[in-house]
Design an enzyme around this catalytic site. Structure first.
Site, short mmCIF file in Angstrom:
data_model
loop_
_atom_site.label_atom_id
_atom_site.label_comp_id
_atom_site.label_asym_id
_atom_site.label_seq_id
_atom_site.Cartn_x
_atom_site.Cartn_y
_atom_site.Cartn_z
N GLY A 158 0.80 -1.29 -0.22
CA GLY A 158 -0.01 0.19 0.05
C GLY A 158 0.81 1.41 0.07
O GLY A 158 2.11 1.28 -0.20
N PHE A 205 1.86 3.22 2.27
CA PHE A 205 2.99 3.43 3.30
C PHE A 205 3.74 2.06 3.45
O PHE A 205 4.51 2.11 4.43
CB PHE A 205 2.02 3.68 4.59
N PRO A 248 4.52 -2.25 2.47
CA PRO A 248 3.86 -3.64 2.43
C PRO A 248 3.12 -4.14 3.67
O PRO A 248 3.73 -3.70 4.62
CB PRO A 248 5.01 -4.64 2.00
N VAL A 249 2.22 -5.04 3.46
CA VAL A 249 1.70 -5.75 4.79
C VAL A 249 1.81 -7.12 4.67
O VAL A 249 1.97 -7.99 3.68
CB VAL A 249 0.02 -5.47 4.84
N ASP A 285 -10.61 7.59 4.12
CA ASP A 285 -10.09 6.63 3.13
C ASP A 285 -11.07 5.48 3.49
O ASP A 285 -10.60 4.30 3.10
CB ASP A 285 -8.75 6.09 2.88
#
Ligand SMILES: *[C@@H]1O[C@H](CO)[C@@H](O)[C@H](O)[C@H]1NC(C)=O
Ligand SMILES: *[C@@H]1O[C@H](CO)[C@@H](O)[C@H](O)[C@H]1NC(C)=O
Ligand SMILES: *[C@@H]1O[C@H](CO)[C@@H](O)[C@H](O)[C@H]1NC(C)=O
Ligand SMILES: *[C@@H]1O[C@H](CO)[C@@H](O)[C@H](O)[C@H]1NC(C)=O
Ligand SMILES: *[C@@H]1O[C@H](CO)[C@@H](O)[C@H](O)[C@H]1NC(C)=O
Ligand SMILES: *[C@@H]1O[C@H](CO)[C@@H](O)[C@H](O)[C@H]1NC(C)=O
Ligand SMILES: *[C@@H]1O[C@H](CO)[C@@H](O)[C@H](O)[C@H]1NC(C)=O
Length: 821
Positions: A512, A514, A516-517, A628
């Protein structure tokens, strides 16, 4: 032959061992009996035992004193309260194997009370100053039948176990001499209070009779909580043992040539550590307890904090007020403090905690501990018990461990600016609500540069809103180190790396704005989603941590729970609970999956999102605007309960994006309110707009799409409006839902509310509380005006820049952040 040789060897080895152990203690210090006038000296000459007369008295006592100090300093007395008038005393071993002190006509003055039968009892004075009785034929020289260290007088010597031994029924308390001339105790004692049932978190008290004068505080893994001087030092090292019915504190002198002792003094009611200064032939005080006014037991009364550098030294703990203001004003603190808002156990789940820093923890007389619980379990334990007032870790080493909770009034708290501990004190939700009002932070504005031809987002500013707080001029000076209870674990980078298999691609869930997840699994089996923030934040670590803690405070069943963070060097990680069912968009926009979400479920989801958003806007401690909200930011748990994710991040991290990433707009086209997209105006009402879109999507199973000229304004929103006007809004409902079980009234109501939420003017949109009410009732709803996005769009000077981000994010991908799935 061989076996004989072996046996011989065993015997020789045994004899050798026996001999060496034996010679270690067998010394001139051992005897069978001595009379008045004779003394015994320990092997290396440190201590001497014999008869003496204290001060100006003539009566005779048996005692132990330092041999090398000219000023007679007695460290132990046998017949403390039973002196002998003349020189007829005889210290000897009787036929039962006990050490006895006899006077004329063999009358018994004093005796040890060992009940063990011994073949060859022997008495020895050790160089530690310990007088021991043992069996000469017992190979284990440390197997004492009796020792004077178990029955101290007024002096605590190095190597002495000072504490409590339940199996032996011992409590090694110091008791001060009555006066210089009389070693018999009066009323001043010092020792550990411990009781396996009641007082399980032991601490030592100086008592005058039964009155508490001073309290050491319990052992916290590093030191006694009330004894900041217990730190590594050149004079002595120390240890505390608490296991299996044995509790003691012990110290050892580091340099054998330094002479030091701890003594309890009746005259001064103090416990002093003294050092012998040979050059001056005097004992000098090294430290003394109690050391100041704040050390006086409960000097400020209940629920108050003593701060030695303040004037007056006593202040009620935050959340408390003087019980008697009048007495308090006249510096009489004995009544202590009471709560501003009493705890109400009927709503105990609403209670919370305020975290106090740098304290000596309260008197543990009414406490309970479990050394295997962590702080979270501890908090839960405390909340579950109406009489629990506070909790903290039993051991503050490292991240902290163990749980102690307190019942009733909190007594004898003081402040130690550098060496104190954290304490979490229970507060009514009313108190916490008041505290919040001071720190509600609202983000009001964000400007979307693209509208002005500048690509990117510029956070205009934070507006700190001080809500009217009805309280007095509350100063925070009393608790400089005070902060609210956050409970957010800080994970070690290594822990997270292990959980995500070193952030392996295999565990990557997505990427995303900001960073990675990753999916991960902690050692205890808990599944987590780790957001690895790739921002190079201009914020200091401390500020960043504070921000993360603020986010952590947002807790609601419809919000994804942040369970921890890791801010270490370059890594900034947020750890969330893992949501196995992914996000809402993977259901509603998917034909197959969509069938799994029948209408009743969808309605529940709509209501859940509404409640979560209401919490963010109105009920949480911070006022948070999500910025968002969209289907892919709503995650679903096992029971398909919706959980909003990525809240608060825009607030925290949105302002600090690096140059490349400023091309990302916070918000997602298709969900953005017109005033946000066009003028950069952001408020809770722009979230309401996004919510309206989301409702229409959930009902219809269609994506909202962007509000773009080529769509002729007739994306989902236009269609909904058209059908509503034509009184055929039901047709908006997802096709396959139309044929299955549904609730037409509810469906129409949702569409209606959805339309109210997407009104052109923010003023015309309801706030989330009203939305929640509207969804849950059957009352008449206001008629929506046309959702006006497009009229504004038409007048948007033909600005095409909006198209760019749309074309580069065709899949409705969040432009700011990625959901943790
Ligand atoms: C010793 O002193 C006590 C009290 O001072 C007295 O009662 C006792 O008679 C004395 N005994 C001898 C043998 O002097
Ligand atoms: C010792 O005992 C004897 C006889 O029992 C008695 O005559 C004598 O007075 C006692 N001596 C003392 C000092 O008590
Ligand atoms: C032994 O004597 C001490 C006093 O010297 C006493 O406190 C303790 O209870 C006695 N122990 C037994 C088992 O009698
Ligand atoms: C121990 O103390 C003595 C006397 O104060 C001093 O001379 C000596 O250097 C000390 N030894 C150590 C190892 O510190
Ligand atoms: C107790 O303190 C007083 C005053 O400092 C002192 O004179 C006295 O010797 C002390 N007593 C003991 C047993 O240390
Ligand atoms: C406790 O709170 C409940 C619910 O808010 C209320 O009905 C009750 O009167 C309160 N009790 C006390 C003692 O304040
Ligand atoms: C202490 O806490 C641990 C971990 O929660 C639990 O398993 C144990 O049963 C607790 N012990 C007691 C005595 O409550």
């Amino acid at each position: 032959m061989a076996s004989f040789g072996f046996m011989l060897m065993v015997v020789v080895v045994f004899l050798f061992l026996f001999q060496s152990v034996f010679s270690a203690v067998y010394s001139v210090g051992s005897f069978q009996s001595i009379g008045d006038g004779n003394t015994i000296v320990s092997k290396e000459g440190s201590f001497e035992l014999g008869f003496f007369s204290p001060g100006n008295a003539n009566s005779r006592y048996v005692g132990i004193w330092y041999r090398n100090i000219r000023v007679r300093t007695v460290v132990w007395v046998a017949n403390r309260c039973n002196p002998i008038n003349d020189s007829s005393g005889l210290l000897t071993i009787n036929s039962a194997g006990n050490l006895v002190l006899l006077s004329h006509n063999n009358s018994l003055v004093w005796s040890t009370n060992s009940s063990e039968q011994t073949k060859k009892p022997i008495v020895q004075l050790l160089d530690s100053g310990n007088l021991i009785l043992r069996d000469e034929e017992d190979g284990n020289a440390e197997n004492y039948l009796w020792q004077s260290f178990d029955y101290p007088s007024d002096t605590f010597l190095a190597g002495m176990k000072f504490g409590w031994h339940s199996r032996k029924g011992l409590n090694q308390r110091l008791s001060a001499w009555k006066n210089w001339n009389d070693p018999c105790p009066r009323d001043l004692t010092f020792g550990f209070e411990f009781d396996p049932q009641l007082h399980t978190y032991p601490e030592a008290f100086i008592l005058k009779g039964t009155t508490k004068l001073y309290r050491t505080g319990p052992w916290n893994g590093l030191r006694l909580s009330g004894a900041p001087e217990l730190m590594p030092n050149p004079l002595y090292d120390f240890n505390f043992v608490d296991n299996d019915g044995e509790v003691y504190y012990v110290y050892n002198l580091k340099n054998k040539s330094v002479i030091s002792r701890i003594v309890l003094n009746q005259t001064t009611s103090s416990r002093d550590r003294l050092i012998w200064i040979d050059a001056e032939q005097t004992w000098r005080t090294y430290s003394s307890l109690p050391r100041d006014e704040c050390d006086k037991y409960a000097v400020c009364g209940a629920n108050a904090n003593c701060m030695i550098n303040d004037n007056p030294i006593c202040q009620c703990l935050k959340g408390f007020k003087p019980k008697s203001q009048e007495k308090w004003n006249s510096m009489d603190w004995s009544d202590g403090c009471v709560r501003n808002y009493p705890l109400n156990c009927t709503v105990k789940h609403e209670d919370g905690f305020i975290k106090f820093l740098s304290l000596k923890v309260p008197d543990t007389s009414h406490s309970w501990i479990n050394k295997s619980m962590d702080l979270n379990e501890c908090r839960v334990k405390c909340l579950s018990d109406c009489s629990c007032m506070a909790y903290t870790n039993t051991d503050i080493r490292g991240q902290g461990s163990g749980c102690v909770i307190w019942f009733g009034d909190l007594l004898d708290i003081r402040n130690f600016p550098n060496e104190g501990q954290d304490l979490f004190i229970r507060m009514s939700h009313l108190e916490l609500g008041k505290a919040d009002s001071k720190r509600r932070v609202v983000i009001v504005l964000a400007v979307i540069g693209s509208v002005f031809g500048v690509f990117g987002v510029l956070l205009l500013g934070y507006c700190i809103c001080r809500r009217r707080s009805n309280d007095r001029n509350e100063t925070l000076s009393q608790n400089e180190g005070e902060e609210e209870d956050l409970e957010l674990p800080l994970f070690n980078l290594s822990t997270i790396a292990a959980a995500t298999e070193n952030f392996s691609l295999y565990n990557k869930l997505g990427e995303g704005g900001f960073g990675p997840v990753y999916r991960g699994k902690l050692e205890d089996g808990q599944e987590i989603a780790v957001k690895r923030l790739s921002i190079s934040s201009g914020q200091g670590i401390k500020e960043l941590k504070n921000e993360v803690k603020l986010i952590a405070k947002l807790q609601h069943r419809n919000l994804v729970k942040l369970i921890g963070s890791c801010i270490q060097e370059e890594e900034k990680l947020l750890v969330y609970e893992y949501m196995p069912n992914k996000s809402l968009d993977s259901f509603i926009f998917d034909k197959k999956q969509g069938k799994l979400l029948e209408w009743s479920k969808r309605f529940q989801i709509i209501c859940g999102i509404a409640r979560g958003l209401q919490y963010l806007h109105q009920d949480s401690r911070l006022r948070v605007i999500h910025r968002d909200l969209k289907a892919s930011n709503v995650l679903l748990d096992n029971e398909m309960n919706p959980k909003i994710s990525d809240f608060g991040l825009a607030r925290t991290f949105g302002g600090d994006q690096t140059e490349e990433k400023t091309s990302r707009v916070i918000g997602t086209y298709g969900y953005m309110a017109p005033e946000y997209a066009l003028d950069g105006l952001f408020s809770i009402k722009s979230d309401v707009f996004s919510f309206g879109i989301l409702v229409l999507e959930i009902v219809s199973g269609k994506k909202s799409r962007g509000f773009l000229p080529e769509n002729h304004g007739l994306a989902l929103i236009g269609q909904a409006w058209k059908l509503h006007k034509e009184d055929s809004a039901f047709e908006l409902l997802d096709k396959h839902l139309r044929e299955s079980d549904n609730n037409p009234k509810q469906v129409l109501r949702c569409i209606h509310v959805g339309l109210l939420c997407v009104q052109q003017s923010p003023v015309d949109r309801p706030d989330m509380s009203s939305v929640v009410v509207m969804l849950g009732s059957e009352s008449e709803l206001a008629q929506p005006k046309p959702p006006g996005y497009f009229t504004k769009m038409d007048s948007a000077k033909g600005d095409n820049s909006l198209i760019k981000p749309e074309s580069s994010s065709t899949n409705d991908m969040s432009i700011s952040l990625l959901e943790a799935r």
